[in-house]
Scaffold this motif. Structure first.
Motif, PDB file in Angstrom:
ATOM      1  N   ALA A 175     -14.485 -18.265  16.089  1.00 48.65           N
ATOM      2  CA  ALA A 175     -14.994 -19.377  14.868  1.00 48.65           C
ATOM      3  C   ALA A 175     -15.672 -18.293  13.985  1.00 48.65           C
ATOM      4  N   ALA A 176     -14.904 -17.193  13.538  1.00 44.33           N
ATOM      5  CA  ALA A 176     -15.560 -16.179  12.783  1.00 44.33           C
ATOM      6  C   ALA A 176     -15.155 -16.864  10.938  1.00 44.33           C
ATOM      7  N   SER A 177     -16.138 -16.088  10.280  1.00 46.78           N
ATOM      8  CA  SER A 177     -16.131 -16.450   8.761  1.00 46.78           C
ATOM      9  C   SER A 177     -15.334 -15.352   8.045  1.00 46.78           C
ATOM     10  N   ARG A 178     -15.435 -14.107   8.728  1.00 40.20           N
ATOM     11  CA  ARG A 178     -14.766 -12.843   8.235  1.00 40.20           C
ATOM     12  C   ARG A 178     -14.277 -12.021   9.307  1.00 40.20           C
ATOM     13  N   ILE A 179     -12.751 -11.739   8.938  1.00 35.76           N
ATOM     14  CA  ILE A 179     -12.266 -10.458   9.911  1.00 35.76           C
ATOM     15  C   ILE A 179     -11.901  -9.684   9.000  1.00 35.76           C
ATOM     16  N   ASP A 180     -11.916  -8.090   9.622  1.00 30.73           N
ATOM     17  CA  ASP A 180     -11.533  -7.050   8.763  1.00 30.73           C
ATOM     18  C   ASP A 180     -10.530  -6.377   9.831  1.00 30.73           C
ATOM     19  N   VAL A 181      -9.356  -6.105   9.099  1.00 32.07           N
ATOM     20  CA  VAL A 181      -8.191  -5.162  10.057  1.00 32.07           C
ATOM     21  C   VAL A 181      -8.155  -4.041   9.189  1.00 32.07           C
ATOM     22  N   ASP A 182      -8.346  -2.775   9.705  1.00 29.46           N
ATOM     23  CA  ASP A 182      -8.231  -1.438   8.947  1.00 29.46           C
ATOM     24  C   ASP A 182      -7.383  -0.670   9.802  1.00 29.46           C
ATOM     25  N   VAL A 183      -5.981  -0.007   9.286  1.00 25.26           N
ATOM     26  CA  VAL A 183      -5.283   0.733   9.937  1.00 25.26           C
ATOM     27  C   VAL A 183      -5.203   2.014   9.185  1.00 25.26           C
ATOM     28  N   THR A 184      -5.392   3.008  10.115  1.00 23.43           N
ATOM     29  CA  THR A 184      -5.156   4.231   9.433  1.00 23.43           C
ATOM     30  C   THR A 184      -4.086   4.925   9.863  1.00 23.43           C
ATOM     31  N   ILE A 185      -3.201   5.368   9.204  1.00 26.73           N
ATOM     32  CA  ILE A 185      -1.778   6.112   9.608  1.00 26.73           C
ATOM     33  C   ILE A 185      -1.966   7.606   9.358  1.00 26.73           C
ATOM     34  N   ALA A 186      -1.900   8.533  10.199  1.00 23.95           N
ATOM     35  CA  ALA A 186      -1.797  10.029  10.066  1.00 23.95           C
ATOM     36  C   ALA A 186      -0.317  10.299  10.507  1.00 23.95           C
ATOM     37  N   PRO A 187       0.160  11.554   9.999  1.00 19.66           N
ATOM     38  CA  PRO A 187       1.212  12.005  10.828  1.00 19.66           C
ATOM     39  C   PRO A 187       1.434  12.074  12.235  1.00 19.66           C
ATOM     40  N   ASP A 188       0.214  12.317  12.834  1.00 19.08           N
ATOM     41  CA  ASP A 188       0.194  12.481  14.244  1.00 19.08           C
ATOM     42  C   ASP A 188      -0.325  11.286  14.991  1.00 19.08           C
ATOM     43  N   SER A 189      -0.932  10.305  14.332  1.00 19.69           N
ATOM     44  CA  SER A 189      -1.794   9.115  15.112  1.00 19.69           C
ATOM     45  C   SER A 189      -1.794   8.069  14.279  1.00 19.69           C
ATOM     46  N   VAL A 190      -2.141   6.964  14.880  1.00 22.87           N
ATOM     47  CA  VAL A 190      -2.716   5.707  14.297  1.00 22.87           C
ATOM     48  C   VAL A 190      -3.908   5.142  14.917  1.00 22.87           C
ATOM     49  N   ALA A 193      -9.551  -9.757   5.571  1.00 23.55           N
ATOM     50  CA  ALA A 193      -9.250  -8.214   4.651  1.00 23.55           C
ATOM     51  C   ALA A 193      -8.338  -7.590   5.557  1.00 23.55           C
ATOM     52  N   VAL A 194      -7.134  -6.998   4.899  1.00 22.37           N
ATOM     53  CA  VAL A 194      -6.230  -6.148   5.547  1.00 22.37           C
ATOM     54  C   VAL A 194      -6.040  -4.853   4.790  1.00 22.37           C
ATOM     55  N   GLY A 195      -6.533  -3.769   5.433  1.00 16.66           N
ATOM     56  CA  GLY A 195      -6.132  -2.415   4.839  1.00 16.66           C
ATOM     57  C   GLY A 195      -5.405  -1.595   5.468  1.00 16.66           C
ATOM     58  N   ILE A 196      -4.295  -1.048   4.925  1.00 10.47           N
ATOM     59  CA  ILE A 196      -3.403   0.003   5.694  1.00 10.47           C
ATOM     60  C   ILE A 196      -3.548   1.335   4.572  1.00 10.47           C
ATOM     61  N   ASN A 197      -3.998   2.307   5.498  1.00  4.95           N
ATOM     62  CA  ASN A 197      -4.238   3.506   4.712  1.00  4.95           C
ATOM     63  C   ASN A 197      -3.415   4.729   5.237  1.00  4.95           C
ATOM     64  N   GLY A 198      -2.620   5.240   4.681  1.00  5.99           N
ATOM     65  CA  GLY A 198      -1.533   6.279   5.096  1.00  5.99           C
ATOM     66  C   GLY A 198      -0.116   5.438   4.761  1.00  5.99           C
ATOM     67  N   ASP A 199       0.750   6.468   5.212  1.00  6.92           N
ATOM     68  CA  ASP A 199       2.279   5.991   4.819  1.00  6.92           C
ATOM     69  C   ASP A 199       3.126   5.476   6.026  1.00  6.92           C
ATOM     70  N   GLU A 200       3.451   4.379   5.864  1.00  2.32           N
ATOM     71  CA  GLU A 200       4.077   3.559   6.745  1.00  2.32           C
ATOM     72  C   GLU A 200       5.457   4.276   7.423  1.00  2.32           C
ATOM     73  N   ALA A 201       5.812   5.046   6.674  1.00  2.00           N
ATOM     74  CA  ALA A 201       7.115   5.808   6.550  1.00  2.00           C
ATOM     75  C   ALA A 201       6.814   6.926   7.893  1.00  2.00           C
TER      76      ALA A 201
END
Length: 368
Positions: free
Chosen positions: A281-296, A247-255
């Motif tokens: 050997a995982a059954s689930r992998i979560d990727v969460d990326v939060t993009i703010a104007p001053d940090s990631v 599951a991949v989640g990108i929160n915020g604006d990539e710009a």
């Protein structure tokens, strides 16, 4: 002809010569430096003949290993090419072209095998083709580098470290992806499923290796992601995931992400995923990326077998060290939490330069 019997020697030689003709034509069409001089042309042709002969032997059930002499010969050849000022990109393109030509020849030759052995033999032969080419390319690169460093003196330490990270994270990961695709290809065939996309994914990984190396050796260092961060992560996971739910989640604006930050963040995330696919050997992998104007901030977490994180904290493997160095180079920090039998969680955060508030160029923006 029985399933275990190989073709007549003259037939096998004809297959090799036909593939060599296609290989030479491709080099000429690309105006490669490897075909401009007769001696260089003959050495390239000789190496290609040895590689194709090894792979055909593997296709027909013979036990084959890349000889140590082949590594020594390739190392010496790399030194000669440095002396003759033949750009490394020509050698890399030749390797890429030979993989394409060799794969086509092996697929065609496998049609003559019995149905119950063809796919297994073809998989072994393609893996042998990859091993034969990569072994020689690696040895040739060592010889080329040794000759070059002798001429220009000792390289700057910081630059060497940067090159080591780039080679590991770009070239090493792409080659690892290609091998992973071949492993999944073999597994899909054993399970009776369709495996055509696996070969396509392996070819794409090798093309990406070629594309990055071209920018690296030309000194441009302009390798950029072609798609959004979200799309690149999804593309990678779709190519190598084998049963694990990602599951991949990108929160915020990539710009808000400058191109160099997007690239570096993707490389760290990809290394996290590669470790999870390869070792956890995982059954689930979560990727969460939060993009703010001053940090990631990014977290990659899996429910796999876990490991003793104390070794990673003190240095760890090349992949773990590369991730830490890359994050630290961006002014950020990376933390790893893992326990045997529970899983692994990698979290890192990096600051963004103030100009990023005005936007970085990205063709596609993803929101979740």
């Amino acid at each position: 002809m029985s399933a275990n019997a190989g073709p007549r020697p003259d037939r096998r030689a004809a297959v090799v010569e036909s593939a060599l003709a296609a290989y030479a034509a491709g080099l000429r069409d690309a105006d490669s430096a490897l075909v401009r001089d007769e001696r260089v042309r003959n050495s390239a042709r000789g190496q290609a003949r040895d590689i194709l002969t090894e792979c055909l032997a593997a296709l027909h059930g013979e036990q084959v290993q890349v000889a140590m002499e082949a590594e020594l010969t390739s190392m010496a050849l790399g030194m000669r090419r440095a002396f003759e000022q033949i750009p490394p990109i020509d050698s890399l393109f030749a390797a890429y072209l030979l993989f394409e030509v060799g794969t086509d020849a092996l697929v065609e030759e496998a049609r003559a095998l019995s149905a119950d052995t063809a796919m297994d033999r073809l998989t072994r032969a393609v893996r042998m083709l990859h091993s034969s080419i990569s072994t020689r390319v690696r040895a040739g690169a060592i010889g080329y580098e040794a000759s070059t460093l002798r001429g220009v003196g000792e390289a700057n330490t910081a630059r060497r470290d940067q090159l080591a990270r780039d080679i590991h994270d770009h070239i090493g990961s792409s080659l690892s992806l290609a091998l992973r695709c071949l492993d999944l290809y073999e597994a899909d065939l054993a399970a009776g499923g369709s495996a055509h996309t696996r070969i396509a994914d392996a070819r794409k990984a090798l093309r990406d290796t070629f594309r990055f190396t071209r920018s690296l050796v030309s000194g441009l260092r302009s390798y950029e992601l072609r798609d959004s961060l979200h799309a690149e992560i999804n593309s990678y996971t779709q190519a190598v995931a084998d049963g694990a739910q990602v599951a991949v989640g990108i929160n915020g604006d990539e710009a808000w992400l400058p191109a160099d930050r997007r690239r570096e963040i993707f490389l760290v995330v990809r290394e996290c995923l590669r470790n999870a696919f390869t070792h956890a050997a995982a059954s689930r992998i979560d990727v969460d990326v939060t993009i703010a104007p001053d940090s990631v901030a990014c977290t990659v977490e899996d429910d796999g077998r876990g490991f003793d994180a104390s070794g990673a904290a003190s240095g760890g493997s090349g992949g773990m060290s590369s991730m830490r160095e890359r994050v630290h180079g961006l002014g950020g920090a990376l933390r790893v939490a893992s326990y045997p039998g529970i899983g692994t969680r990698v979290h890192f955060q990096v600051p963004l330069p103030q100009p990023a508030r005005a936007g970085g160029s990205v063709e596609a923006r993803e929101h979740t």
